[in-house]
Motif scaffolding. Sequence first.
Motif, mmCIF file in Angstrom:
data_model
loop_
_atom_site.group_PDB
_atom_site.id
_atom_site.type_symbol
_atom_site.label_atom_id
_atom_site.label_comp_id
_atom_site.label_asym_id
_atom_site.label_seq_id
_atom_site.Cartn_x
_atom_site.Cartn_y
_atom_site.Cartn_z
ATOM 1 N N ALA A 293 0.828 -1.219 0.000
ATOM 2 C CA ALA A 293 0.000 0.000 0.000
ATOM 3 C C ALA A 293 0.854 1.256 0.000
ATOM 4 O O ALA A 293 0.601 2.195 0.740
ATOM 5 N N LEU A 294 1.864 1.273 -0.876
ATOM 6 C CA LEU A 294 2.650 2.493 -1.058
ATOM 7 C C LEU A 294 2.013 3.319 -2.160
ATOM 8 O O LEU A 294 1.306 2.791 -3.012
ATOM 9 N N PHE A 295 2.279 4.618 -2.132
ATOM 10 C CA PHE A 295 1.734 5.474 -3.176
ATOM 11 C C PHE A 295 2.753 5.570 -4.303
ATOM 12 O O PHE A 295 3.840 6.119 -4.106
ATOM 13 N N PRO A 296 2.419 5.018 -5.479
ATOM 14 C CA PRO A 296 3.429 4.895 -6.535
ATOM 15 C C PRO A 296 3.921 6.246 -7.048
ATOM 16 O O PRO A 296 4.981 6.315 -7.649
ATOM 17 N N TRP A 297 3.126 7.317 -6.834
ATOM 18 C CA TRP A 297 3.536 8.618 -7.370
ATOM 19 C C TRP A 297 4.371 9.418 -6.383
ATOM 20 O O TRP A 297 4.804 10.509 -6.683
ATOM 21 N N LEU A 298 4.562 8.881 -5.187
ATOM 22 C CA LEU A 298 5.414 9.565 -4.216
ATOM 23 C C LEU A 298 6.757 8.843 -4.148
ATOM 24 O O LEU A 298 6.806 7.620 -4.263
ATOM 25 N N LYS B 36 8.023 1.877 -7.696
ATOM 26 C CA LYS B 36 8.024 0.877 -8.762
ATOM 27 C C LYS B 36 9.433 0.493 -9.188
ATOM 28 O O LYS B 36 9.621 -0.494 -9.885
ATOM 29 N N GLU B 37 10.422 1.270 -8.766
ATOM 30 C CA GLU B 37 11.803 0.906 -9.089
ATOM 31 C C GLU B 37 12.354 -0.134 -8.114
ATOM 32 O O GLU B 37 13.448 -0.640 -8.316
#
Lengths: 561, 583
Positions: A208-213, A255-256
């Motif tokens: 549940a991480l925010f991919p845009w942060l 995502k990296e």
Amino acid sequence: MEQLHALGAGAASDFLMSVPYEEQRILFHEMPIDVAASLIVHLPYYHAYVLLHSRPRPEMREIIDAMSPGERNHFLDALPEEAWQCLMDELVQAGEGAPYCAVPGESGEVTTEFAPPAVAIEPIIEARQISKSFQQPDGRQIEVIAPLDFSIEPDSIIALLGPSGSGKSTLLRILSGLGAPSAGEVLWHGNPMRQSKPNVAIVFQSFALFPWLTVLDNVEAPLLARGLSHFDRHRRALKALGAVGLHGFESAFPKELSGGMKQRVGFARALAVEPEILFMDEPFSALDVLTAENLRGELLELWLAKKVPTRSIFIVTHNIEEAVLLADRIIVLGRNPARIRADFRVPLQHPRDRKSGAFVLYVDYIYKVMTQPELELAPPSKIGHKERAPTQMLPHSRPGGMAGLLELLQDRGGEEDLYHVAEELLLEVDDLLPILDSATLLGFATAQEGDIKITPEGRAYAEADIPTRKKLFREAVLARASLLQQMHTALEKKSDHTMPVEFFRDLLDERFPQAEVEQQIETALNWGRYAELFTYDPETDTLRLHQHESHETSEEGAALH
Amino acid sequence: MPSPSPKASPGVLTWGTIPSNVPSLLRDLPVIFGALGLFYALLSMTHYWLTPVNAGTEISLSASALPKYAMFSVLRIAAAYVCSLAFTLVYGYIAAYNARAEKFMLPLLDTLQSIPVLSFLPGVMVAMVALFPTRQLGVELGSILLIFTGQVWNMTFSFYSSLKSIPREMREVTEIYRWSWWQRFTQMEFPYAVIGLVWNSMMSVAGGWFFLMACEMFTLGNRDLRLPGLGSYLQTAANAGNMRAICWGLGVMIGIIILIDQIVWRPVIAWAEKFKFEQVESADAPTSPVLNLLRSSRFLPFVARFTIRPARESMGLYFAKKRAAASPYHEPNKILQWITRLALAVLLAGIIYACGKMVLLLVHLTREELRGIFLGAGATLLRVMFTLFLAGLWTIPVGIIVGLKPKLSAIAQPIAQVAASVPATALFPIILLVLIRAGGGLGIGSIVLLLLGTQWYILFNVIAGAIAIPTDLKEVCSVFRFGRTERWRELFLPGIFPFLITGFVTASGGAWNASIIAEYFHFRGHTYFTTGLGAVISAATDSGNFRVLLAATILMAAMVVTINRLLWRRLYNLASSRFKLEN
């Protein structure tokens, strides 16, 4: 004494039982460890328990260690739960410096704490008679958590185990204040949860991480919500990231990162807010085995070194070994509706050795609890007159999985410890239990005290070729699985031998929640099609009786003309 | 002398790789000039708005007037877009979070979406002109509102469904750490919805160009209103039959559309890439030279450091403290509750009153008018279906062939994209001219126009579907030596089915909406029209016949909603359950 030794274990134990207790005690006290170990398993468990206690604790432990694994399990499994827990505590205390429990110095404090049960300590979270039910579309209530009491005390790792669909996650959400119970109350330091601002954090299975942060922004986000200034946020986030070994990844995007790294970010985010209780919802389930093992170890290290700014950890898992590896206290949930089946302390020293006797004993014990026959019935329906409705639940497994299990058992001489089977098949208990349940339901195997044993029918099934297997399966299903019996009878009685699946769905609706109904139907279709009881047409959502012999159809044709 | 940046390959100076040793001012020049230009445009627009109403504004057909007209049109569409965005955020937010409001807001949105743009015209115009009777601003606002009604609905739908599909665990993160609504919006909801919003914004703006001619020049009863703009230029040129002017207008329009695509949409898409909800980085992310330019600018971060960043920080902290101060125990605000109830009651009364009025108006419909409306509805239904059939007929084979050959699709896709971005309405005068010369009328012309406006949706989707067919299935066909018919029947057609349905749904909606322009057209001082519901609506707008307009609009909305529910939604469910290729 030599005579006793010469007699052989069986006769010696008979002799021992024939003399007065005082003499027994003296004799037993004098015995060498290995003799005592071979002898004691032939005594009734209560008697053995008492005799064991006539010797000093380190020797007690040595005797138990000297038993063969099978005998040891047999003896320990037979003990009532309280006696078992008590013996475990004693053995663990006796075990310091024992050969298979090489413990570094820091472990002393861990063990001593657990001798008295932690009742006097004021819990951080206390749940009183909480239950949860969901409303069905037709207005009926289905209970998913039966009223239960529960508390989270400080300074411990608590693991919540249970089969899938047992409401573990629901319970976690209620305890953390995310969800409200349908009845009962949850207290945070003695005040109602709804009126307090509990300082808790959750680590999620899906990260549940925010991919845009960026990684840093992800960790900082909860701190912003706490109203911390830019500078403080930065400092605390960097500290948390450093603690989980993510220095240098601050500006990366999730995502990296690999799965393990993502979960590290998840940990850092949770730790940055310095929660009083850290909740974890199957935090290692989405990771591969090695990564999970590594991360688990690091978490434990942080916790033991008191580097985690949290007072207690509450972890939901379906991995039994994980629970025994981490937890100071383990709670096993039963299902339909969820209730506590066992709640016990694990006073083993950290770091725990998976191969040690005591560790295996705990694992075996949990398997025993989870496979103990329990009446898995839905709450009794209010309409009493529907006698035909099935009360039995089909375990959600495929016939293929069961065949694999039986073949393995056959290879192993027909009997095996469950945790061995799980290891061998690389299955987690969540996946293994339904397979086991279906094998026992169909009478192909029996499970007892954490062991599984193949029956003659099971042997026949394991050795048969495919058509014979189908035939055996069909016979077993028709004899024992009530939902499939019902389907078959209904199809046979109908003149056109077809039935809409919706009919059976309605029937099940009375008993199970929506999602469970779907699963029951899916399993029933799976089994029924494999057993060639019926065919299923997904276009029209109907069942059609399978015609086994060609003459049946021709007869029917003749009757029509 | 500073050494050249090691990253830039020597001798190559493209937009994407401007080396950092070029003086920073030079790199910032485009950005600074862009800002100044925007400022000037706004200034002249305001100046013009405040001039008195001039009902008979003459639209000059000289090419030199085109830059000014183009600028007006662009600003108009931009203003309408900003309104759409604001509406989208508010409406979508309420619909997603207020379960009670959701129950009527969604069907309302569904209905509004199916009402053609022109049906809004009289109401909107009358209201706006009444608001500013003496200034051009009234008509201008009316026109912007009209463009707005054509743009807003799909954006709102997209935002709403994005909000509804945010993963549960993500929401739980914001809940467990007690994020303020502001933080939730800026760090979760808006980023999550951005990609859907961007694509829908592109579609919406394209729709704005499509209806620009109708939105900039119209008659309202006896008043002939026209606004200076590219749409009115094209319309006037068509009325006068001035081919040269039509070509000029068309050329400028296509140029602007391509330009906007390059300097607005491409950078925005490339920027939105970072909001993609994916766990693994995708290999071929879209790029944009303009975005690279902006990113390499030193001017912008400099400005941001003193404006946006402190503002964001203080906003975040302000709302966080507000949330922290609020009692965790939700005490419903009594006064607010009463105000809401009162507002709802007034709204309800208003709706009932309006419905009553509507019924009164509809009662007066003559039998002749009713016959016309129903006849038109039937004709338009057949026309739309026939158009979809025709579009499918050529796009399915072409799309599959193009999609199966990667080299071909690499060439064909950009071409098709440019072709699709040209609004069919602008081409219409030319097509009509050709048809009239060939002896055809608007009966065929309207189908050609509908086709031009809708076939692209289907083509794009079929190409995407064909590309998505897994290679292993294609290999199975080769291994078992499937013949061509077998291959198409067993693999290609079922494989593209879900994509095809998506294309048809979009195309069908577009075709209904486009019918009002396609079936009724002013050309060379002559009004061409054919039987159809769109023609009925257009004619009713022109003549100010409100009851026919109302009845026809209701019928069209009802038909569109019914067809969506009965046909497309079922096919869509079938497609997503049975024909979905999972890999």
